[in-house]
Design a protein around this motif. Structure first.
Motif, PDB file in Angstrom:
ATOM      1  N   HIS A   1      65.709  35.831  50.267  1.00  0.00           N
ATOM      2  CA  HIS A   1      66.653  36.631  51.048  1.00  0.00           C
ATOM      3  C   HIS A   1      66.477  38.115  50.721  1.00  0.00           C
ATOM      4  N   GLY A   2      66.797  38.966  51.704  1.00  0.00           N
ATOM      5  CA  GLY A   2      66.647  40.401  51.507  1.00  0.00           C
ATOM      6  C   GLY A   2      67.848  41.056  50.873  1.00  0.00           C
ATOM      7  N   TYR A   3      69.005  40.397  50.959  1.00  0.00           N
ATOM      8  CA  TYR A   3      70.241  40.902  50.351  1.00  0.00           C
ATOM      9  C   TYR A   3      70.938  39.731  49.659  1.00  0.00           C
ATOM     10  N   GLU A   4      72.151  39.949  49.185  1.00  0.00           N
ATOM     11  CA  GLU A   4      72.813  38.913  48.415  1.00  0.00           C
ATOM     12  C   GLU A   4      73.021  37.640  49.226  1.00  0.00           C
ATOM     13  N   VAL A   5      72.960  36.509  48.514  1.00  0.00           N
ATOM     14  CA  VAL A   5      73.139  35.195  49.130  1.00  0.00           C
ATOM     15  C   VAL A   5      74.623  34.838  49.041  1.00  0.00           C
ATOM     16  N   LEU A   6      75.209  34.448  50.172  1.00  0.00           N
ATOM     17  CA  LEU A   6      76.657  34.252  50.233  1.00  0.00           C
ATOM     18  C   LEU A   6      77.081  32.794  50.242  1.00  0.00           C
ATOM     19  N   ASP A   7      76.191  31.884  50.675  1.00  0.00           N
ATOM     20  CA  ASP A   7      76.562  30.470  50.705  1.00  0.00           C
ATOM     21  C   ASP A   7      75.290  29.635  50.771  1.00  0.00           C
ATOM     22  N   ALA A   8      75.417  28.364  50.392  1.00  0.00           N
ATOM     23  CA  ALA A   8      74.287  27.432  50.436  1.00  0.00           C
ATOM     24  C   ALA A   8      74.832  26.012  50.506  1.00  0.00           C
ATOM     25  N   ALA A   9      73.972  25.099  50.934  1.00  0.00           N
ATOM     26  CA  ALA A   9      74.343  23.682  51.011  1.00  0.00           C
ATOM     27  C   ALA A   9      73.082  22.844  50.891  1.00  0.00           C
ATOM     28  N   GLY A  10      73.263  21.602  50.425  1.00  0.00           N
ATOM     29  CA  GLY A  10      72.151  20.664  50.319  1.00  0.00           C
ATOM     30  C   GLY A  10      72.233  19.603  51.392  1.00  0.00           C
TER      31      GLY A  10
ATOM     32  N   ARG B   1      78.130  25.307  44.648  1.00  0.00           N
ATOM     33  CA  ARG B   1      78.287  24.124  45.493  1.00  0.00           C
ATOM     34  C   ARG B   1      77.626  22.912  44.852  1.00  0.00           C
ATOM     35  N   PHE B   2      78.328  21.783  44.811  1.00  0.00           N
ATOM     36  CA  PHE B   2      77.699  20.523  44.421  1.00  0.00           C
ATOM     37  C   PHE B   2      76.777  20.046  45.542  1.00  0.00           C
ATOM     38  N   ASN B   3      75.735  19.286  45.158  1.00  0.00           N
ATOM     39  CA  ASN B   3      74.931  18.610  46.174  1.00  0.00           C
ATOM     40  C   ASN B   3      75.660  17.350  46.626  1.00  0.00           C
ATOM     41  N   ALA B   4      75.017  16.555  47.491  1.00  0.00           N
ATOM     42  CA  ALA B   4      75.695  15.430  48.149  1.00  0.00           C
ATOM     43  C   ALA B   4      76.236  14.401  47.168  1.00  0.00           C
TER      44      ALA B   4
END
Length: 316
Positions: free
Chosen positions: A65-74, A31-34
Motif C-alpha cells: 500500500h502507498g499509505y496507511e492500511v486501515l482494514d483487512a480480512a481473511g 482482525r482474527f482470521n476465519a
C-alpha cells in the motif's frame, strides 16, 4: 429422561496473556482470521502483518500500500487476504507468498473497511466517497461489479453474511442490503456510525456511534433492543463487537479501555485497562472468550481467567 445440565455461564476475557509489539507505527485494525488461529494487524507504516497471537509470533509482513492500511480480512479458507487503505486502493493478497495478486482502484477517497463474501469470490469495500464497491476476485475486471451509493456521507464500517450486507455511515444510518429479496432497509441513528456488526444468531445488528452509545437493533423491524453507555467515543472510528455466544456486547473506547456489557440486562460487566491512548480496534474470537485490542503500536490478547497458557500448543 434425565434433564440436560445447565450450560456453563459465559466467561469473559479478563486476563491479558499476550502483548504484541507490532512495529507498524499506530495499529489501525486487528482482525482474527476465519478460525481464530491467526490475526492480521494493519499499520500506519503502510504494512500488514500476519500473526499467531496465541504464541505471540509474527509470521509474515505484507507490503504494497502507498499509505496507511486501515482494514483487512481473511478468506474462509485462509488462502487469501484483502486490505484497504488511505491510498484509495483495495488489495487482494496470496497468504503463502505474501504477493499482491490484484489491486482495485476506483474509490475517490480513502477506503475505511473491507470484507470478503462467504465464498471469497467478491471483495466489498466501503469508503469516505459514500460508496460500497463490490470487486470480482475471479476475473481481471478492473471496475466493480456493483456500486452501492445510497449513503449520504462516508461509509465507516461494513459486515457481510451469506445473503446480507450491513453498513454504517457517517450520515447516521445503518443500512442492510438483503441480496435474496433485493431490498434495502435503513435505520436512522442520528449520530455518525463508527462500527456495525451482526449478532451470531443473525437476528440483530449492533451499531456504535459518536454519541458514546452502542445500540442493538432488531434486524427485521429496526426496533431498538438495547442501549449501552459508559465508554467514550466522540472523535475516532472505534470497533464494536459481540461475544462468541452473543451474551455480551463490547466496544473500544477513547479512554484507553475496552467495555463489555451484558446484552440482555444492559449492565456494564467488564472494563479492561488496555493502555493510555485510544483503543482503536477490537476483535472477538469466533468461538472462544478471547479478545484482541489494539492501542497505539501494540495489540493485546485477552483470555478468560481460567485460561492456562501452554507454549507447546497453538492456544498458548
Amino acid at each position: 429422561m434425565l434433564p440436560r445440565p445447565r450450560p456453563a455461564p459465559p466467561e469473559l476475557p479478563r486476563r491479558r496473556v499476550r502483548s504484541l509489539q507490532c512495529g507498524q507505527g499506530a495499529v489501525r485494525a486487528a482482525r482474527f482470521n476465519a478460525d481464530g488461529n491467526y490475526c492480521l494487524t494493519c499499520g500506519s507504516d503502510k504494512s500488514l502483518k500476519l500473526w499467531n497471537p496465541h504464541r505471540g509470533t509474527a509470521l509474515r509482513t505484507y507490503q504494497g500500500h502507498g499509505y496507511e492500511v486501515l482494514d483487512a480480512a481473511g478468506s474462509f479458507d485462509n488462502s487469501h487476504l484483502c486490505s484497504c487503505g488511505a491510498d484509495k486502493t483495495v488489495a487482494l493478497w496470496d497468504v503463502a507468498t505474501g504477493q499482491v495478486i490484484r489491486k482495485y482502484r476506483g474509490h475517490a477517497g480513502k477506503v475505511n473497511c473491507v470484507q470478503f463474501n462467504e465464498e471469497a469470490t467478491i471483495i466489498l469495500s466501503g469508503s469516505i466517497d459514500c460508496t460500497v464497491r463490490c470487486w470480482d476476485c475471479r476475473s481481471r475486471r478492473p471496475d466493480p461489479v456493483q456500486v452501492l451509493d445510497e449513503a449520504k456521507d462516508g461509509v465507516s464500517s461494513l459486515k457481510v453474511s451469506d445473503h446480507e450486507i450491513l453498513t454504517g455511515s457517517v450520515d447516521g444510518r445503518v443500512r442492510r442490503y438483503d441480496l435474496r429479496a433485493g431490498q434495502l432497509y435503513c435505520d436512522f441513528i442520528g449520530s455518525p456510525i463508527t462500527s456495525v456488526c451482526f449478532s451470531k444468531d443473525g437476528q440483530s445488528a449492533l451499531a456504535a456511534s459518536l454519541d458514546s452509545t452502542l445500540r442493538l437493533l432488531d434486524k427485521e423491524t429496526g426496533e431498538l433492543l438495547g442501549e449501552y453507555r459508559g465508554h467514550r467515543s466522540s472523535a475516532y472510528r472505534l470497533d464494536c463487537v459481540l461475544s462468541e455466544r452473543d451474551t455480551h456486547v463490547g466496544c473500544a473506547s477513547e479512554d484507553g479501555h475496552v467495555y463489555l456489557w451484558d446484552l440482555v440486562e444492559g449492565s456494564l460487566s467488564l472494563r479492561l485497562p488496555v493502555g493510555t491512548g485510544v483503543v482503536q480496534s477490537l476483535a472477538f474470537h469466533p468461538t472462544l472468550p478471547c479478545l484482541l485490542a489494539a492501542c497505539e503500536g501494540s495489540v493485546q490478547l485477552w483470555r478468560e481467567e481460567s485460561f492456562q497458557p501452554d507454549e507447546g500448543d497453538g492456544n498458548g
